[in-house]
Write a protein that holds these residues in place. Structure first.
Motif, mmCIF file in Angstrom:
data_model
loop_
_atom_site.group_PDB
_atom_site.id
_atom_site.type_symbol
_atom_site.label_atom_id
_atom_site.label_comp_id
_atom_site.label_asym_id
_atom_site.label_seq_id
_atom_site.Cartn_x
_atom_site.Cartn_y
_atom_site.Cartn_z
ATOM 1 N N LYS A 311 -9.611 41.628 0.822
ATOM 2 C CA LYS A 311 -8.512 41.824 1.779
ATOM 3 C C LYS A 311 -7.178 41.932 1.043
ATOM 4 O O LYS A 311 -6.363 42.794 1.333
ATOM 5 N N ALA A 312 -6.977 41.049 0.054
ATOM 6 C CA ALA A 312 -5.698 41.038 -0.664
ATOM 7 C C ALA A 312 -5.512 42.336 -1.453
ATOM 8 O O ALA A 312 -4.413 42.888 -1.498
ATOM 9 N N SER A 313 -6.597 42.851 -2.044
ATOM 10 C CA SER A 313 -6.396 44.010 -2.915
ATOM 11 C C SER A 313 -6.063 45.262 -2.112
ATOM 12 O O SER A 313 -5.358 46.140 -2.615
ATOM 13 N N GLY A 314 -6.483 45.321 -0.862
ATOM 14 C CA GLY A 314 -6.109 46.462 -0.014
ATOM 15 C C GLY A 314 -4.590 46.543 0.120
ATOM 16 O O GLY A 314 -3.979 47.599 -0.115
ATOM 17 N N VAL A 315 -3.979 45.417 0.441
ATOM 18 C CA VAL A 315 -2.519 45.370 0.626
ATOM 19 C C VAL A 315 -1.818 45.579 -0.721
ATOM 20 O O VAL A 315 -0.832 46.321 -0.826
ATOM 21 N N ALA A 316 -2.356 44.931 -1.753
ATOM 22 C CA ALA A 316 -1.730 44.995 -3.087
ATOM 23 C C ALA A 316 -1.698 46.440 -3.601
ATOM 24 O O ALA A 316 -0.673 46.901 -4.119
ATOM 25 N N GLY A 317 -2.799 47.146 -3.435
ATOM 26 C CA GLY A 317 -2.894 48.534 -3.918
ATOM 27 C C GLY A 317 -1.857 49.417 -3.230
ATOM 28 O O GLY A 317 -1.194 50.242 -3.870
ATOM 29 N N LYS A 318 -1.709 49.197 -1.932
ATOM 30 C CA LYS A 318 -0.769 50.007 -1.159
ATOM 31 C C LYS A 318 0.666 49.799 -1.667
ATOM 32 O O LYS A 318 1.396 50.762 -1.907
ATOM 33 N N THR A 319 1.045 48.547 -1.842
ATOM 34 C CA THR A 319 2.414 48.263 -2.323
ATOM 35 C C THR A 319 2.612 48.832 -3.724
ATOM 36 O O THR A 319 3.621 49.491 -3.995
ATOM 37 N N LEU A 320 1.647 48.604 -4.606
ATOM 38 C CA LEU A 320 1.840 49.051 -5.991
ATOM 39 C C LEU A 320 1.988 50.574 -6.080
ATOM 40 O O LEU A 320 2.845 51.079 -6.804
ATOM 41 N N ARG A 321 1.175 51.290 -5.298
ATOM 42 C CA ARG A 321 1.275 52.763 -5.325
ATOM 43 C C ARG A 321 2.678 53.210 -4.926
ATOM 44 O O ARG A 321 3.262 54.098 -5.533
ATOM 45 N N LYS A 322 3.207 52.544 -3.898
ATOM 46 C CA LYS A 322 4.562 52.878 -3.431
ATOM 47 C C LYS A 322 5.593 52.631 -4.533
ATOM 48 O O LYS A 322 6.468 53.447 -4.792
ATOM 49 N N ILE A 323 5.454 51.489 -5.186
ATOM 50 C CA ILE A 323 6.427 51.097 -6.215
ATOM 51 C C ILE A 323 6.352 52.048 -7.415
ATOM 52 O O ILE A 323 7.371 52.510 -7.928
ATOM 53 N N TYR A 324 5.135 52.354 -7.850
ATOM 54 C CA TYR A 324 4.963 53.255 -8.991
ATOM 55 C C TYR A 324 5.603 54.612 -8.691
ATOM 56 O O TYR A 324 6.249 55.225 -9.538
ATOM 57 N N LYS A 325 5.415 55.083 -7.461
ATOM 58 C CA LYS A 325 5.969 56.376 -7.063
ATOM 59 C C LYS A 325 7.499 56.326 -7.103
ATOM 60 O O LYS A 325 8.152 57.206 -7.666
ATOM 61 N N LYS A 326 8.040 55.238 -6.565
ATOM 62 C CA LYS A 326 9.505 55.090 -6.498
ATOM 63 C C LYS A 326 10.146 55.123 -7.883
ATOM 64 O O LYS A 326 11.223 55.661 -8.061
ATOM 65 N N ILE A 327 9.471 54.497 -8.869
ATOM 66 C CA ILE A 327 10.128 54.409 -10.177
ATOM 67 C C ILE A 327 9.791 55.597 -11.078
ATOM 68 O O ILE A 327 10.262 55.664 -12.210
ATOM 69 N N GLY A 328 8.957 56.521 -10.558
ATOM 70 C CA GLY A 328 8.733 57.754 -11.317
ATOM 71 C C GLY A 328 7.457 57.808 -12.135
ATOM 72 O O GLY A 328 7.314 58.674 -12.999
ATOM 73 N N PHE A 329 6.497 56.890 -11.890
ATOM 74 C CA PHE A 329 5.207 56.973 -12.585
ATOM 75 C C PHE A 329 4.351 58.054 -11.898
ATOM 76 O O PHE A 329 4.341 58.130 -10.661
ATOM 77 N N ILE A 330 3.661 58.860 -12.696
ATOM 78 C CA ILE A 330 2.839 59.943 -12.130
ATOM 79 C C ILE A 330 1.488 59.346 -11.675
ATOM 80 O O ILE A 330 0.809 58.715 -12.473
ATOM 81 N N PRO A 331 1.120 59.531 -10.413
ATOM 82 C CA PRO A 331 -0.175 58.976 -9.966
ATOM 83 C C PRO A 331 -1.331 59.707 -10.648
ATOM 84 O O PRO A 331 -1.229 60.895 -10.921
ATOM 85 N N LEU A 332 -2.391 58.974 -10.892
ATOM 86 C CA LEU A 332 -3.584 59.562 -11.554
ATOM 87 C C LEU A 332 -4.394 60.367 -10.542
ATOM 88 O O LEU A 332 -4.648 59.876 -9.452
#
Ligand code: TYM
Length: 332
Positions: A311-332
């Motif tokens: 349950k926790a990793s579902g929420v965690a993954g969503k937040t991290l993807r958003k943050i990575y995108k915001k700071i300019g990391f290219i999604p894999l």
């Protein structure tokens, strides 16, 4: 369920759960749990900022999970998990570290205390520990963080980091608030009531643990340091020992401080100490028995922490993807 606000909190498995962690944190976790979407973790990554015996850490982590459940936190209704099971946490911590000032971390009182106590191992993790805690809170977009008074400064720092990040990159993080109990925010040692009750206390008699036998709890309360007066009166500056016992009794019984004073007016310290001890014994008895029962069912505990991690990793993954995108990391 979805429009409920979110809570996150955690406790280190660096020692046994104490009366302080129960009254400062867990009691509120349980009381708030039906009104919030709750994430409660066992923060093993925080624990390793101080040297731990690996076998003992594993044992305590599992015991702490059993104790959370025994305190009334249903793993079906709350997300109960082990911190190190969520790799996104370390990933977010790195990003947040790049948004945290060296000066800010240097001002953390807990860092100063802990580095004084562990002068042979002042590692970088001990210094950046509040950023890991900020990541815990922000990863799950928590609105409320129920903690004891000693963690307030860390929650304030978390707010500052989140506000800074949002100002730079857009509104991604929920700004959390601490939730600190009116009574029980700072339970003091029974033997040195000017110091906080702590699981790592050098004097074990100062501390009361959830899993302690009733006779031992009673012994510690009966030996609690008081003062040379005889009246049960709340005055933390002049009567730290008695005031601490009044806080414990109030928090456990639900009576206000004034009601507790009135209840024991004219009674001696001996009677009062016995009453406080008995109240704590009765509070912990069912928790201890249920913990022992749960520890006999390792398969259940394993399924509980696996479900929590999922349950926790579902929420965690969503937040991290958003943050990575915001700071300019290219999604894999
Ligand atoms: P920790 O493990 O030192 O303490 C756990 C919780 O118990 C509270 N507490 C007390 N409250 C009142 N009187 C006392 N004597 C007492 N001793 C402990 C603490 O305030 C805390 O709420 N950094 C945190 C753990 C953490 C965390 C988090 C907390 C990691 N990530 C995210 C909240 C949110 C700590 O070391 O707590």
């Amino acid at each position: 369920m979805n429009d409920k606000k979110t809570i996150l909190s955690g406790i280190q498995p660096s020692g046994e759960l104490t009366l302080g962690s129960y009254l400062g944190a867990i009691k509120n976790w349980v009381e708030l749990s039906s009104d919030y979407d709750c994430f409660y973790c066992i923060v093993d990554m925080h624990a390793v900022t101080v040297r731990q015996d690996p076998a003992l850490l594993r044992k305590r982590t599992l015991e702490q999970l059993a104790q959370y459940i025994a305190c009334g936190l249903d793993p079906e209704k709350n997300t109960i998990f082990i911190q190190s099971h969520i790799p996104e946490l370390a990933q977010l911590t790195w990003v947040l570290m790049c948004h945290t000032g060296f000066g800010e971390l240097s001002r953390m009182t807990q860092f100063k205390d802990k580095s004084a106590k562990n002068s042979d191992n002042i590692n970088a993790g001990l210094f950046t520990y509040p950023v890991l805690m900020a990541a815990d809170i922000l990863l799950y977009q928590a609105h409320l963080v129920p903690v004891g008074g000693d963690q307030k400064q860390h929650v304030e720092l978390t707010r500052d980091i989140a506000l800074r990040f949002n100002a730079l990159h857009g509104e991604v993080f929920t700004i959390p608030e601490s939730f600190i109990p009116k009574i029980g925010a700072r339970i003091m040692s029974l033997t040195s009531p000017e110091n906080k009750m702590s699981k790592s206390d050098a004097d074990p008699d100062g501390c009361v643990f959830l899993m302690q036998k009733p006779e031992e709890i009673m012994r510690r309360f009966k030996r609690a340091v008081t003062d040379s007066e005889t009246n049960v009166r709340f005055d933390p500056a002049k009567k730290p020992g008695i005031s601490n016992l009044i806080s414990v009794y109030s928090a456990v019984s639900g009576n206000s401080i004034t009601e507790t004073e009135a209840l024991f007016s004219g009674k001696g310290y001996g009677d009062f100490k016995t009453a406080v001890g008995e109240a704590v014994v009765e509070l912990f008895r069912p928790i201890r028995e249920e913990t022992d029962r749960l520890l006999g069912d390792k398969a259940y505990l394993e399924s509980a922490y696996k479900k929590g991690a999922e349950k926790a990793s579902g929420v965690a993954g969503k937040t991290l993807r958003k943050i990575y995108k915001k700071i300019g990391f290219i999604p894999l």
